[in-house]
Design a protein around this motif. Structure first.
Motif, short mmCIF file in Angstrom:
data_model
loop_
_atom_site.label_atom_id
_atom_site.label_comp_id
_atom_site.label_asym_id
_atom_site.label_seq_id
_atom_site.Cartn_x
_atom_site.Cartn_y
_atom_site.Cartn_z
N VAL A 187 -4.66 -3.66 12.05
CA VAL A 187 -3.58 -2.88 11.41
C VAL A 187 -3.65 -4.32 10.74
N ASP A 188 -3.17 -4.84 9.65
CA ASP A 188 -2.67 -6.59 9.13
C ASP A 188 -1.29 -6.21 9.91
N SER A 189 -0.75 -7.89 10.11
CA SER A 189 0.39 -8.30 10.54
C SER A 189 1.80 -8.01 9.04
N GLY A 190 2.97 -7.69 8.78
CA GLY A 190 3.31 -7.30 8.19
C GLY A 190 3.44 -8.75 6.91
N GLU A 191 3.20 -9.93 7.18
CA GLU A 191 3.14 -11.39 6.31
C GLU A 191 2.23 -11.13 5.76
N VAL A 192 0.64 -11.05 6.11
CA VAL A 192 -1.02 -10.78 6.01
C VAL A 192 -0.66 -9.70 5.11
N TYR A 193 -0.23 -8.36 5.28
CA TYR A 193 -0.32 -7.54 3.97
C TYR A 193 0.51 -7.84 2.78
N ARG A 194 1.66 -8.11 2.97
CA ARG A 194 1.92 -8.19 1.63
C ARG A 194 1.30 -9.65 0.93
N ASN A 195 0.89 -10.72 1.94
CA ASN A 195 0.04 -11.41 0.71
C ASN A 195 -1.21 -10.48 0.16
N LYS A 196 -1.52 -9.78 0.89
CA LYS A 196 -2.63 -9.14 0.57
C LYS A 196 -2.67 -8.22 -1.26
N LEU A 197 -0.86 -7.45 -0.69
CA LEU A 197 -0.61 -6.95 -2.08
C LEU A 197 -0.67 -7.62 -3.40
N THR A 198 -0.04 -8.86 -2.88
CA THR A 198 -0.52 -10.48 -3.72
C THR A 198 -1.29 -10.51 -4.96
N LEU A 199 -1.88 -10.42 -3.78
CA LEU A 199 -3.43 -11.35 -4.67
C LEU A 199 -4.10 -9.56 -5.31
N PHE A 200 -3.08 -8.71 -4.35
CA PHE A 200 -4.11 -6.80 -5.10
C PHE A 200 -3.48 -6.98 -6.50
N SER A 201 -2.48 -7.46 -6.60
CA SER A 201 -1.73 -6.47 -8.22
C SER A 201 -2.02 -8.38 -8.60
N GLN A 202 -2.65 -9.19 -8.16
CA GLN A 202 -2.63 -10.21 -9.29
C GLN A 202 -4.04 -10.23 -10.00
N HIS A 203 -5.16 -9.42 -9.49
CA HIS A 203 -6.71 -9.12 -9.36
C HIS A 203 -6.41 -8.15 -10.44
N ILE A 204 -5.26 -7.09 -10.21
CA ILE A 204 -4.65 -5.84 -11.56
C ILE A 204 -4.95 -6.60 -12.88
N ILE A 205 -3.50 -7.71 -12.32
CA ILE A 205 -2.83 -7.93 -13.82
C ILE A 205 -3.70 -8.18 -14.70
N THR A 206 -4.66 -9.49 -13.94
CA THR A 206 -5.58 -10.14 -14.56
C THR A 206 -7.17 -9.54 -15.86
N SER A 207 -7.14 -8.25 -14.42
CA SER A 207 -8.27 -7.57 -15.28
C SER A 207 -7.96 -6.50 -16.32
N LEU A 208 -5.85 -6.03 -16.17
CA LEU A 208 -5.75 -5.67 -17.57
C LEU A 208 -5.34 -6.17 -19.07
N LEU A 209 -5.40 -7.62 -18.65
CA LEU A 209 -5.16 -8.27 -19.62
C LEU A 209 -6.36 -8.88 -20.62
N GLU A 210 -7.35 -8.77 -19.68
CA GLU A 210 -8.95 -9.07 -20.35
C GLU A 210 -8.62 -7.98 -20.75
#
Length: 309
Positions: free
Chosen positions: A236-259
């Motif tokens: 189970v990721d700590s709150g900070e680690v999980y939030r960092n993953k969500l940030t990265l996850f969201s950026q991957h999706i945004i990049t893919s959507l715009l491509e």
């Protein structure tokens, strides 16, 4: 044990799947949302694009289709086969009235004779493996008791059961007692689906259904994409680690959507819909989502997200 990501229409597309694979772990198999037909007899374009091999380069993905007749089934199945896939899944579980009223999705589950007549015509011609994802019935969960034993006559690769009947939609409890009955009624590999939203939920179900080794998670993974890791590896990721993953996850999706589509309004709309779910997994998610909903552009959305997370 095998864990699969459920096919949620408009959500678990290749943008989501690829981003999940890049950031999180624990998914053994991804299912693509169903192909469906236009009124002119052609396949809708968005789901066709979703399963193109170039859009799923590293993903073990199973395409899904929704049909109520042999002709449309093979239009979609032939397309799937032409892309090199060896297996497909037939959606007999979508519960929404606009679907079921047309004899599609779970709308066929109270007409077992039509199911078996279709199978009798399809299996002699089908060159691919075929599994089904189904509800326990349209009107009640007892409908599956007539269907499931007769499915043993057909060479299905698997049966995935969402443990509700269609008219429940996603309301009320899953019928675990009925699912327990189902285990002894089929010779096919059986997958449980329904209301796995935490590792605790999964642990309880694993104890309850001792013979089940395949599990599918949908809405729970939309709220907490790390749920597969928590179940598979007990981490189970700590709150900070999980939030960092969500940030990265969201950026991957945004990049893919715009491509895929340079329309930034499209990307913004999609990200707001994703975050309607993702926000539910955070203690301050309601406040965050209220802010994100007000974003006027995808750049504003990204800035708000990254500043807040």
């Amino acid at each position: 044990m095998q864990l699969a990501l459920a096919p949620l229409q408009t959500y678990t597309d290749y943008h989501f799947r690829n981003a999940h694979l890049a950031v999180f772990k624990g998914v053994d198999k991804f299912y693509a949302p169903y192909l469906k037909m236009n009124n002119d007899g052609t396949i809708k374009n968005a789901p066709k694009i979703d399963i193109l091999p170039k859009n799923n380069p590293q993903i073990a993905v199973i395409p899904q289709l929704m049909a109520c007749g042999e002709e449309e089934f093979f239009i979609m199945a032939d397309y799937i086969e032409s892309l090199g896939y060896k297996e497909l899944n037939w959606n007999m579980g979508c519960p929404y009235p606009m679907v079921t009223n047309r004899n599609l999705g779970a709308g066929i589950l109270n007409k077992p004779s039509e199911i078996f007549e279709l199978f009798d015509h399809i299996f002699p011609k089908l060159k691919m493996g075929l599994g089904i994802k189904m509800r326990m019935g349209l009107e009640n969960t007892s409908e599956i008791l007539e269907i499931l034993p007769r499915l043993n006559d057909y060479p299905l690769t698997e049966i995935i059961i969402h443990a509700r009947y269609a008219k429940q939609l996603y309301n009320g409890p899953c019928d675990h007692e009925r699912f327990q009955e189902c285990i002894s009624l089929t010779k096919h590999p059986l997958t449980y689906n329904g209301d796995i939203e935490s590792k605790e939920d999964f642990d309880e179900l694993q104890i309850k259904f001792k013979g089940i080794n395949h599990w599918m998670i949908g809405r729970g993974a939309m709220k907490n994409p790390s749920l597969f890791e928590e179940i598979q590896f007990g981490t189970v990721d700590s709150g900070e680690v999980y939030r960092n993953k969500l940030t990265l996850f969201s950026q991957h999706i945004i990049t893919s959507l715009l491509e895929c589509n340079p329309d930034k309004g499209y990307a913004l709309s999609k990200m707001k819909s994703y975050w309607e779910y993702l926000s539910e997994g955070l203690s301050d998610g309601k406040q965050l989502y209220r802010k994100l909903k007000k974003a006027k552009s995808i750049s504003d959305f990204s800035e708000l997200l990254f500043e807040t997370l």
